[in-house]
Scaffold this motif. Sequence first.
Motif, PDB file in Angstrom:
ATOM      1  N   ARG A   1       5.908  24.159  24.469  1.00 26.96           N
ATOM      2  CA  ARG A   1       5.612  24.283  25.901  1.00 26.96           C
ATOM      3  C   ARG A   1       4.187  23.835  26.220  1.00 26.96           C
ATOM      4  O   ARG A   1       3.899  23.345  27.307  1.00 26.96           O
ATOM      5  CB  ARG A   1       5.870  25.719  26.358  1.00 26.96           C
TER       6      ARG A   1
ATOM      7  N   ALA B   1       3.637  36.741  32.964  1.00 22.41           N
ATOM      8  CA  ALA B   1       4.174  37.193  31.677  1.00 22.41           C
ATOM      9  C   ALA B   1       5.565  36.629  31.365  1.00 22.41           C
ATOM     10  O   ALA B   1       6.365  36.379  32.275  1.00 22.41           O
ATOM     11  CB  ALA B   1       4.241  38.718  31.682  1.00 22.41           C
ATOM     12  N   PRO B   2       5.852  36.459  30.066  1.00 23.30           N
ATOM     13  CA  PRO B   2       7.233  36.155  29.677  1.00 23.30           C
ATOM     14  C   PRO B   2       8.121  37.314  30.129  1.00 23.30           C
ATOM     15  O   PRO B   2       7.733  38.480  30.002  1.00 23.30           O
ATOM     16  CB  PRO B   2       7.161  36.059  28.144  1.00 23.30           C
TER      17      PRO B   2
ATOM     18  N   ARG C   1      -2.360  29.872  21.540  1.00 24.13           N
ATOM     19  CA  ARG C   1      -2.403  31.039  20.671  1.00 24.13           C
ATOM     20  C   ARG C   1      -1.694  32.213  21.349  1.00 24.13           C
ATOM     21  O   ARG C   1      -1.422  32.176  22.536  1.00 24.13           O
ATOM     22  CB  ARG C   1      -3.837  31.406  20.296  1.00 24.13           C
ATOM     23  N   ASP C   2      -1.429  33.233  20.567  1.00 25.13           N
ATOM     24  CA  ASP C   2      -0.860  34.452  21.137  1.00 25.13           C
ATOM     25  C   ASP C   2      -1.917  35.069  22.050  1.00 25.13           C
ATOM     26  O   ASP C   2      -3.051  35.319  21.614  1.00 25.13           O
ATOM     27  CB  ASP C   2      -0.497  35.411  19.991  1.00 25.13           C
TER      28      ASP C   2
ATOM     29  N   LEU D   1       5.245  43.851  24.824  1.00 23.61           N
ATOM     30  CA  LEU D   1       4.445  42.617  24.817  1.00 23.61           C
ATOM     31  C   LEU D   1       3.732  42.448  26.166  1.00 23.61           C
ATOM     32  O   LEU D   1       2.542  42.119  26.222  1.00 23.61           O
ATOM     33  CB  LEU D   1       5.352  41.415  24.540  1.00 23.61           C
TER      34      LEU D   1
ATOM     35  N   ASN E   1      -3.784  28.971  28.440  1.00 23.95           N
ATOM     36  CA  ASN E   1      -3.301  29.327  27.102  1.00 23.95           C
ATOM     37  C   ASN E   1      -1.793  29.548  27.110  1.00 23.95           C
ATOM     38  O   ASN E   1      -1.232  30.035  28.100  1.00 23.95           O
ATOM     39  CB  ASN E   1      -3.990  30.634  26.647  1.00 23.95           C
ATOM     40  N   ASP E   2      -1.151  29.202  26.007  1.00 27.86           N
ATOM     41  CA  ASP E   2       0.254  29.579  25.824  1.00 27.86           C
ATOM     42  C   ASP E   2       0.539  29.656  24.326  1.00 27.86           C
ATOM     43  O   ASP E   2      -0.054  28.915  23.540  1.00 27.86           O
ATOM     44  CB  ASP E   2       1.207  28.571  26.486  1.00 27.86           C
ATOM     45  N   VAL E   3       1.448  30.546  23.958  1.00 23.17           N
ATOM     46  CA  VAL E   3       1.737  30.732  22.535  1.00 23.17           C
ATOM     47  C   VAL E   3       2.632  29.628  21.970  1.00 23.17           C
ATOM     48  O   VAL E   3       2.646  29.384  20.763  1.00 23.17           O
ATOM     49  CB  VAL E   3       2.387  32.121  22.295  1.00 23.17           C
ATOM     50  N   SER E   4       3.358  28.936  22.846  1.00 23.93           N
ATOM     51  CA  SER E   4       4.382  28.001  22.377  1.00 23.93           C
ATOM     52  C   SER E   4       3.840  26.573  22.271  1.00 23.93           C
ATOM     53  O   SER E   4       3.402  25.978  23.275  1.00 23.93           O
ATOM     54  CB  SER E   4       5.571  28.039  23.353  1.00 23.93           C
TER      55      SER E   4
ATOM     56  N   LYS F   1       1.310  26.950  37.776  1.00 25.95           N
ATOM     57  CA  LYS F   1       0.256  27.757  38.415  1.00 25.95           C
ATOM     58  C   LYS F   1      -1.128  27.294  37.983  1.00 25.95           C
ATOM     59  O   LYS F   1      -2.079  27.376  38.757  1.00 25.95           O
ATOM     60  CB  LYS F   1       0.480  29.242  38.110  1.00 25.95           C
TER      61      LYS F   1
ATOM     62  N   LEU G   1      -0.319  42.234  26.736  1.00 26.94           N
ATOM     63  CA  LEU G   1      -0.990  41.090  27.368  1.00 26.94           C
ATOM     64  C   LEU G   1      -1.853  41.564  28.542  1.00 26.94           C
ATOM     65  O   LEU G   1      -2.991  41.109  28.731  1.00 26.94           O
ATOM     66  CB  LEU G   1       0.044  40.055  27.834  1.00 26.94           C
TER      67      LEU G   1
ATOM     68  N   CYS H   1      -0.663  32.903  30.072  1.00 23.84           N
ATOM     69  CA  CYS H   1       0.679  32.419  29.691  1.00 23.84           C
ATOM     70  C   CYS H   1       0.977  31.234  30.607  1.00 23.84           C
ATOM     71  O   CYS H   1       1.665  31.371  31.612  1.00 23.84           O
ATOM     72  CB  CYS H   1       1.713  33.523  29.890  1.00 23.84           C
ATOM     73  N   ALA H   2       0.459  30.083  30.275  1.00 24.63           N
ATOM     74  CA  ALA H   2       0.273  29.030  31.278  1.00 24.63           C
ATOM     75  C   ALA H   2       1.365  27.969  31.338  1.00 24.63           C
ATOM     76  O   ALA H   2       1.523  27.309  32.364  1.00 24.63           O
ATOM     77  CB  ALA H   2      -1.063  28.340  31.035  1.00 24.63           C
TER      78      ALA H   2
HETATM   79  C1  LIG Z   1       6.841  32.698  32.904  1.00 26.87           C
HETATM   80  S1  LIG Z   1       6.365  31.580  31.682  1.00 26.87           S
HETATM   81  C2  LIG Z   1       4.865  30.957  32.315  1.00 26.87           C
HETATM   82  C3  LIG Z   1       5.030  29.976  33.432  1.00 26.87           C
HETATM   83  C4  LIG Z   1       3.707  29.328  33.848  1.00 26.87           C
HETATM   84  N1  LIG Z   1       2.717  30.333  34.190  1.00 26.87           N
HETATM   85  C5  LIG Z   1       3.859  28.375  35.016  1.00 26.87           C
HETATM   86  O1  LIG Z   1       3.617  28.766  36.156  1.00 26.87           O
HETATM   87  O2  LIG Z   1       4.213  27.211  34.767  1.00 26.87           O
HETATM   88  C6  LIG Z   1       5.812  32.631  30.404  1.00 26.87           C
HETATM   89  C7  LIG Z   1       5.108  31.919  29.292  1.00 26.87           C
HETATM   90  O3  LIG Z   1       4.609  32.913  28.384  1.00 26.87           O
HETATM   91  C8  LIG Z   1       4.519  32.325  27.127  1.00 26.87           C
HETATM   92  N2  LIG Z   1       4.315  33.407  26.139  1.00 26.87           N
HETATM   93  C9  LIG Z   1       5.233  34.217  25.560  1.00 26.87           C
HETATM   94  N3  LIG Z   1       4.636  35.093  24.726  1.00 26.87           N
HETATM   95  C10 LIG Z   1       3.296  34.829  24.788  1.00 26.87           C
HETATM   96  C11 LIG Z   1       2.159  35.367  24.144  1.00 26.87           C
HETATM   97  N4  LIG Z   1       2.271  36.390  23.280  1.00 26.87           N
HETATM   98  N5  LIG Z   1       0.948  34.865  24.431  1.00 26.87           N
HETATM   99  C12 LIG Z   1       0.821  33.827  25.305  1.00 26.87           C
HETATM  100  N6  LIG Z   1       1.875  33.260  25.927  1.00 26.87           N
HETATM  101  C13 LIG Z   1       3.098  33.759  25.681  1.00 26.87           C
HETATM  102  C14 LIG Z   1       5.822  31.551  26.989  1.00 26.87           C
HETATM  103  O4  LIG Z   1       5.718  30.546  26.003  1.00 26.87           O
HETATM  104  C15 LIG Z   1       5.973  31.003  28.422  1.00 26.87           C
HETATM  105  O5  LIG Z   1       5.486  29.692  28.494  1.00 26.87           O
END
Ligand SMILES: C[S@@+](CC[C@H](N)C(=O)[O-])C[C@H]1O[C@@H](n2cnc3c(N)ncnc32)[C@H](O)[C@@H]1O
Length: 289
Positions: free
Chosen positions: A128, A167-168, A149-150, A196, A122-125, A105, A200, A99-100
């Motif tokens: 973002r 994690a979100p 991707r998810d 969720l 990877n990130d789902v959005s 990070k 993950l 969830c990057a």
């Molecule tokens: C806390 S933020 C991550 C911050 C990031 N690690 C950083 O240090 O910049 C959580 C992220 O999880 C993503 N996210 C939410 N659901 C997800 C999923 N099912 N799979 C992958 N990423 C997901 C969100 O889009 C969001 O960018």
Amino acid sequence: MERYKDIIDEFDAFVEALEQPQPQDIRINTIQSSVQEVRDRYGDLLIDRDVDDRFFIFDGEPGKTVGHWRGAYYVQEATSGLPPLVLQPDNGERVLDMCAAPGSKTSQMAAMMNNTGEIVANDVSGKRTRGLLSNLYRTGCVNTTVTERDGRNIPEDTQFDKILVDAPCTGEGNAREQEQLRDGVDPADARDLAGLQADLLEKALRLCKPDGEIVYSTCTFAPEENEMVVDTVLEDASLLPIDMPCPASDGITAWQGTELSSSLQRTKRVYPHQLDAGGIFIARLTPDH
Ligand SMILES: C[S@@+](CC[C@H](N)C(=O)[O-])C[C@H]1O[C@@H](n2cnc3c(N)ncnc32)[C@H](O)[C@@H]1O
């Protein structure tokens, strides 16, 4: 936050800290610059952060300098730097950042790995992920591939040495910067995210090499998203000890009448009255397969 009165040490100091403005931190990006170079240019504005020699409080507007623009440093709060410091990605390793976005990070880990090995960020959005790409470009990370991707659907025909699941979450650790969080979130919202988060983390266990390591982190205080999520995977994983680079509290082993694994003591909670920043929860695991 009253529901945390019994689990947060020095609760009054915690509540008081939430009312204080949060310092702005930077991390010197050793891919594009050096600690000395940034010190020479911005030294008068820098105050040491004890967590790591690349982190400093920036007594000014860190987002408005050429140093930020050209990626000499990255605006990143010290607590956000802790999960990579616990995971310790090394030169040449394969790393998954599940969830990057926006990449604080990821770019920190690329620098820790001296731009070697491979990071899959990877990130789902989609929105973002565009920010992630631009940050990785600005900070010169060439060991990183971005996927959108998810995280629950990442193919399992590959395995990684190290995995970060940042994690979100409901984000209570950001309460100093977001006043609407000062009273804490609705516990129902925390419970809603827990499924969720557990999915993950389970996925990360399947993607991790047998002798690999996973760091699970959130920026919230809610046990429903922290120890209770980690507790659900402990049949398939073991918690590893964490040597924290800053003051921290141990994870809790019971919450509102529910007993959790005693090994959850190995997880760590960082509060704003311990490190003058936001809050964070960190667990370090290895798969049992
Ligand atoms: C806390 S933020 C991550 C911050 C990031 N690690 C950083 O240090 O910049 C959580 C992220 O999880 C993503 N996210 C939410 N659901 C997800 C999923 N099912 N799979 C992958 N990423 C997901 C969100 O889009 C969001 O960018």
